[in-house]
Motif scaffolding. Structure first.
Motif, PDB file in Angstrom:
ATOM      1  N   GLN A   1       0.839  -1.201   0.000  1.00  0.00           N
ATOM      2  CA  GLN A   1       0.000   0.000   0.000  1.00  0.00           C
ATOM      3  C   GLN A   1       0.877   1.255   0.000  1.00  0.00           C
ATOM      4  O   GLN A   1       1.789   1.385   0.817  1.00  0.00           O
ATOM      5  N   LEU A   2       0.581   2.178  -0.902  1.00  0.00           N
ATOM      6  CA  LEU A   2       1.248   3.476  -0.938  1.00  0.00           C
ATOM      7  C   LEU A   2       0.242   4.528  -0.498  1.00  0.00           C
ATOM      8  O   LEU A   2      -0.742   4.799  -1.199  1.00  0.00           O
ATOM      9  N   THR A   3       0.483   5.108   0.666  1.00  0.00           N
ATOM     10  CA  THR A   3      -0.530   5.969   1.298  1.00  0.00           C
ATOM     11  C   THR A   3      -0.328   7.429   0.892  1.00  0.00           C
ATOM     12  O   THR A   3       0.064   8.276   1.699  1.00  0.00           O
ATOM     13  N   ASP A   4      -0.623   7.721  -0.362  1.00  0.00           N
ATOM     14  CA  ASP A   4      -0.531   9.107  -0.829  1.00  0.00           C
ATOM     15  C   ASP A   4      -1.538  10.001  -0.113  1.00  0.00           C
ATOM     16  O   ASP A   4      -1.298  11.189   0.127  1.00  0.00           O
ATOM     17  N   ASP A   5      -2.687   9.415   0.292  1.00  0.00           N
ATOM     18  CA  ASP A   5      -3.685  10.183   1.034  1.00  0.00           C
ATOM     19  C   ASP A   5      -3.179  10.597   2.411  1.00  0.00           C
ATOM     20  O   ASP A   5      -3.382  11.726   2.860  1.00  0.00           O
ATOM     21  N   GLU A   6      -2.460   9.693   3.087  1.00  0.00           N
ATOM     22  CA  GLU A   6      -1.912  10.012   4.409  1.00  0.00           C
ATOM     23  C   GLU A   6      -0.944  11.188   4.325  1.00  0.00           C
ATOM     24  O   GLU A   6      -0.990  12.113   5.150  1.00  0.00           O
TER      25      GLU A   6
ATOM     26  N   PHE B   1      -0.777  13.494   2.099  1.00  0.00           N
ATOM     27  CA  PHE B   1      -1.531  14.707   1.795  1.00  0.00           C
ATOM     28  C   PHE B   1      -2.128  15.299   3.068  1.00  0.00           C
ATOM     29  O   PHE B   1      -2.134  16.518   3.274  1.00  0.00           O
ATOM     30  N   LEU B   2      -2.613  14.443   3.954  1.00  0.00           N
ATOM     31  CA  LEU B   2      -3.251  14.898   5.189  1.00  0.00           C
ATOM     32  C   LEU B   2      -2.241  15.401   6.221  1.00  0.00           C
ATOM     33  O   LEU B   2      -2.520  16.350   6.951  1.00  0.00           O
ATOM     34  N   TRP B   3      -1.068  14.771   6.281  1.00  0.00           N
ATOM     35  CA  TRP B   3      -0.122  15.086   7.350  1.00  0.00           C
ATOM     36  C   TRP B   3       1.025  15.995   6.920  1.00  0.00           C
ATOM     37  O   TRP B   3       1.659  16.592   7.768  1.00  0.00           O
ATOM     38  N   LYS B   4       1.318  16.059   5.648  1.00  0.00           N
ATOM     39  CA  LYS B   4       2.458  16.832   5.171  1.00  0.00           C
ATOM     40  C   LYS B   4       1.993  18.024   4.338  1.00  0.00           C
ATOM     41  O   LYS B   4       0.841  18.102   3.917  1.00  0.00           O
ATOM     42  N   SER B   5       2.911  18.933   4.087  1.00  0.00           N
ATOM     43  CA  SER B   5       2.606  20.098   3.238  1.00  0.00           C
ATOM     44  C   SER B   5       2.813  19.730   1.776  1.00  0.00           C
ATOM     45  O   SER B   5       3.696  20.244   1.084  1.00  0.00           O
ATOM     46  N   LEU B   6       2.011  18.794   1.310  1.00  0.00           N
ATOM     47  CA  LEU B   6       2.068  18.323  -0.064  1.00  0.00           C
ATOM     48  C   LEU B   6       0.698  18.453  -0.698  1.00  0.00           C
ATOM     49  O   LEU B   6      -0.322  18.235  -0.029  1.00  0.00           O
ATOM     50  N   SER B   7       0.675  18.777  -1.986  1.00  0.00           N
ATOM     51  CA  SER B   7      -0.596  18.703  -2.708  1.00  0.00           C
ATOM     52  C   SER B   7      -0.897  17.232  -2.969  1.00  0.00           C
ATOM     53  O   SER B   7      -0.014  16.365  -2.882  1.00  0.00           O
ATOM     54  N   LEU B   8      -2.135  16.936  -3.309  1.00  0.00           N
ATOM     55  CA  LEU B   8      -2.503  15.547  -3.563  1.00  0.00           C
ATOM     56  C   LEU B   8      -1.753  14.993  -4.769  1.00  0.00           C
ATOM     57  O   LEU B   8      -1.299  13.834  -4.760  1.00  0.00           O
ATOM     58  N   SER B   9      -1.567  15.808  -5.798  1.00  0.00           N
ATOM     59  CA  SER B   9      -0.832  15.345  -6.982  1.00  0.00           C
ATOM     60  C   SER B   9       0.636  15.108  -6.645  1.00  0.00           C
ATOM     61  O   SER B   9       1.251  14.151  -7.145  1.00  0.00           O
ATOM     62  N   GLU B  10       1.223  15.949  -5.791  1.00  0.00           N
ATOM     63  CA  GLU B  10       2.609  15.740  -5.378  1.00  0.00           C
ATOM     64  C   GLU B  10       2.757  14.436  -4.605  1.00  0.00           C
ATOM     65  O   GLU B  10       3.705  13.670  -4.826  1.00  0.00           O
ATOM     66  N   ALA B  11       1.825  14.185  -3.692  1.00  0.00           N
ATOM     67  CA  ALA B  11       1.883  12.953  -2.903  1.00  0.00           C
ATOM     68  C   ALA B  11       1.743  11.722  -3.802  1.00  0.00           C
ATOM     69  O   ALA B  11       2.438  10.715  -3.614  1.00  0.00           O
ATOM     70  N   SER B  12       0.853  11.800  -4.788  1.00  0.00           N
ATOM     71  CA  SER B  12       0.653  10.670  -5.701  1.00  0.00           C
ATOM     72  C   SER B  12       1.872  10.452  -6.584  1.00  0.00           C
ATOM     73  O   SER B  12       2.264   9.304  -6.854  1.00  0.00           O
ATOM     74  N   ASP B  13       2.505  11.532  -7.037  1.00  0.00           N
ATOM     75  CA  ASP B  13       3.710  11.410  -7.866  1.00  0.00           C
ATOM     76  C   ASP B  13       4.863  10.792  -7.072  1.00  0.00           C
ATOM     77  O   ASP B  13       5.619   9.965  -7.598  1.00  0.00           O
ATOM     78  N   LEU B  14       5.012  11.194  -5.814  1.00  0.00           N
ATOM     79  CA  LEU B  14       6.067  10.617  -4.985  1.00  0.00           C
ATOM     80  C   LEU B  14       5.820   9.123  -4.763  1.00  0.00           C
ATOM     81  O   LEU B  14       6.764   8.322  -4.766  1.00  0.00           O
ATOM     82  N   ALA B  15       4.567   8.746  -4.570  1.00  0.00           N
ATOM     83  CA  ALA B  15       4.239   7.332  -4.396  1.00  0.00           C
ATOM     84  C   ALA B  15       4.616   6.532  -5.644  1.00  0.00           C
ATOM     85  O   ALA B  15       5.144   5.413  -5.552  1.00  0.00           O
ATOM     86  N   TRP B  16       4.352   7.087  -6.821  1.00  0.00           N
ATOM     87  CA  TRP B  16       4.704   6.420  -8.077  1.00  0.00           C
ATOM     88  C   TRP B  16       6.212   6.207  -8.176  1.00  0.00           C
ATOM     89  O   TRP B  16       6.677   5.120  -8.546  1.00  0.00           O
ATOM     90  N   GLU B  17       6.990   7.224  -7.821  1.00  0.00           N
ATOM     91  CA  GLU B  17       8.448   7.097  -7.865  1.00  0.00           C
ATOM     92  C   GLU B  17       8.945   6.096  -6.832  1.00  0.00           C
ATOM     93  O   GLU B  17       9.885   5.326  -7.090  1.00  0.00           O
ATOM     94  N   ASN B  18       8.336   6.097  -5.653  1.00  0.00           N
ATOM     95  CA  ASN B  18       8.728   5.119  -4.632  1.00  0.00           C
ATOM     96  C   ASN B  18       8.425   3.697  -5.074  1.00  0.00           C
ATOM     97  O   ASN B  18       9.140   2.754  -4.717  1.00  0.00           O
ATOM     98  N   ALA B  19       7.358   3.522  -5.854  1.00  0.00           N
ATOM     99  CA  ALA B  19       7.033   2.193  -6.383  1.00  0.00           C
ATOM    100  C   ALA B  19       8.182   1.656  -7.234  1.00  0.00           C
ATOM    101  O   ALA B  19       8.473   0.453  -7.233  1.00  0.00           O
ATOM    102  N   LYS B  20       8.865   2.528  -7.960  1.00  0.00           N
ATOM    103  CA  LYS B  20      10.005   2.095  -8.772  1.00  0.00           C
ATOM    104  C   LYS B  20      11.136   1.572  -7.884  1.00  0.00           C
ATOM    105  O   LYS B  20      11.789   0.571  -8.218  1.00  0.00           O
TER     106      LYS B  20
END
Length: 458
Positions: free
Chosen positions: A186-191, A193-212
């Motif tokens: 599980q990649l918690t891009d929503d978490e 977004f809620l806890w950090k100063s990240l936009s939702l798209s930024e959190a999702s992009d970081l999750a994609w890179e971490n998947a690699k």
């Protein structure tokens, strides 16, 4: 400070010392790739005994001020190590003993990864019951049957994982390879977004890179499903609702330390992390052959236990098996054992995309030393291994038990200096991460899409 060394040690000649160091450098040898190795059974007993000594708390009679939550880890006092015994007692977990670890390794057919077999697996919830079930199923269905799946995850707040993140993923990968079981990640891009100063798209992009990064470790494409919460919500939501119906705000707030000023999103999030611990949360096509009673094993650092305590409490009401937990220690920050390596503090960790120059800088300038202030004092009194981060990082990851034991003994006695141990660490992690980075370059966006495609994995 350690006691004085035996008198004959003081006269160890410089030439003999040099030979010892050169021999250790030779033993360091080729580190191979970052992908999980299979470790033959028969771990040196001396290595296990050394790990027990290193894990012993030095302040048994002092009231612990350690704080461990999913968002904060600290020893409570400046420089004081995290008191794991106090955490285990507070959380009510069961300690992992030698007998249980031997059972796990026997069923796997090989030794566990280095950080596990060196005593860095702390505690568990129902691991013994899971092993009982595996043994029973193998008696009925054959030696290749396991009857569980592995669930782990990552909340991406940086473009690269650091070495601390590799502990649960390395353990999950080892379980997949040895037991041939499915792994869901599980990649918690929503978490984030809620806890950090990240936009939702930024959190999702970081999750994609971490998947690699995760894929580059060597997970089996046919047995692994990776998902971002914002992508999977369409099929996770029915299970999330069932979990949320049985959770009160008081339970969540008490377990996670939330306050009245926290957002409702934070209060709702634990249900999203709990849901994948129940196989019924997934579409039928993911586990087409299971009978809705497939057990889940969650390898995680012990700070994630509060989420899964909630899940375990709810399991009977959901008609599902309780998730089984295997807790590990945190990889300490480079600055010392009082807190953990963190993505939010770049200087606290070795990241998987760090250059050789950066790795050298971090170990030489940032890593806390357990050695003495001068070479003369070091040769007289030796080092405190528990506070030396170069040694501790090697202890977590270096595959050679004999080498780690020898380095520890020599460093503790004063036969090695701090600079020499840092050279070992720099050499090892430069080679290890160079190998990983080559694997990482091979992972494409198409690979990520394939690992995230909903399909049968078991």
């Amino acid at each position: 400070m350690m006691g004085a060394r035996l008198p004959h040690r003081r006269w160890l000649s410089a030439s003999v010392e040099l030979v010892c160091v050169l021999t250790l450098l030779a033993l360091l040898g080729s580190v191979g790739t970052f992908r999980t190795q299979m470790y033959p059974l028969g771990l040196d007993a001396g290595m296990r005994n050394l790990s027990c000594v290193l894990n012993t708390s030095a302040q048994k009679n002092v009231k612990s001020k350690t704080v461990v939550t999913p968002w904060e880890v600290t020893g409570g006092e400046k420089g004081q190590a995290v008191d794991y015994d106090a955490v285990i007692d507070k959380f009510g977990c069961s300690r992992i003993n030698e007998t249980l670890m031997q059972r796990l390794e026997t069923l796997a057919g090989c030794n566990a990864p280095p950080f596990i077999r060196r005593g860095l697996a702390l505690s568990h919830r129902d691991l013994d019951k899971l092993l009982n079930a595996v043994e029973a199923q193998r008696r009925v269905s054959g030696p290749n049957m396991a009857g569980f799946y592995v669930y782990t995850g990552r909340g991406a707040s940086s473009a690269s994982l650091h070495l601390g993140h590799m502990i649960p993923f390395t353990l999950a990968l080892w379980l997949q390879k040895t037991f041939q079981v499915p792994v869901v990640i599980q990649l918690t891009d929503d978490e984030k977004f809620l806890w950090k100063s990240l936009s939702l798209s930024e959190a999702s992009d970081l999750a994609w890179e971490n998947a690699k990064d995760i894929i580059a470790l060597g997970f089996d494409r046919n047995l692994t499903y990776i998902f971002r919460n914002t992508d999977a919500i369409q099929w996770l939501y029915p299970s999330i609702l069932k979990i949320q119906k049985h959770l009160t705000f008081s339970q969540v707030a008490a377990t996670l330390g939330l306050t009245r000023s926290d957002s409702v999103g934070k209060a709702a999030f634990p249900a999203l992390q709990a849901a994948p611990a129940f196989c019924t949360s997934f579409p039928q096509k993911l586990f087409p052959t299971n009978n809705h009673q497939l057990s889940c094993l969650v390898p995680c650092a012990i700070d994630q236990d509060p989420f899964f305590r909630l899940a375990r409490d709810l399991a009977p009401r959901l008609g599902s098996p309780k998730p089984v937990l295997l807790h590990t220690r945190f990889l300490p920050a480079l600055q010392g054992p009082s807190t953990k390596a963190s993505s939010s503090e770049g200087s606290s960790a070795i990241f998987l995309d760090d250059s050789p120059k950066e790795i050298k800088r971090k170990f030489n300038r940032l890593a806390l030393s357990g050695g003495q202030d001068t070479a003369e004092l070091q040769r007289t009194y030796g080092a405190d291994l528990s506070r030396d981060m170069a040694y501790q990082y090697l202890r977590y990851f270096h595959p050679n038990d004999t080498w780690i034991s020898t380095v520890g003994e020599m460093y503790a006695k004063g036969d090695l200096l701090t600079g020499e141990v840092k050279i070992f660490a720099i050499k090892y992690f430069n080679e290890l991460l160079a190998s990983f980075q080559q694997e990482r370059k091979k992972v494409s966006d198409r690979d990520v899409a394939e690992f995230m495609a909903l399909r049968s994995i078991g």
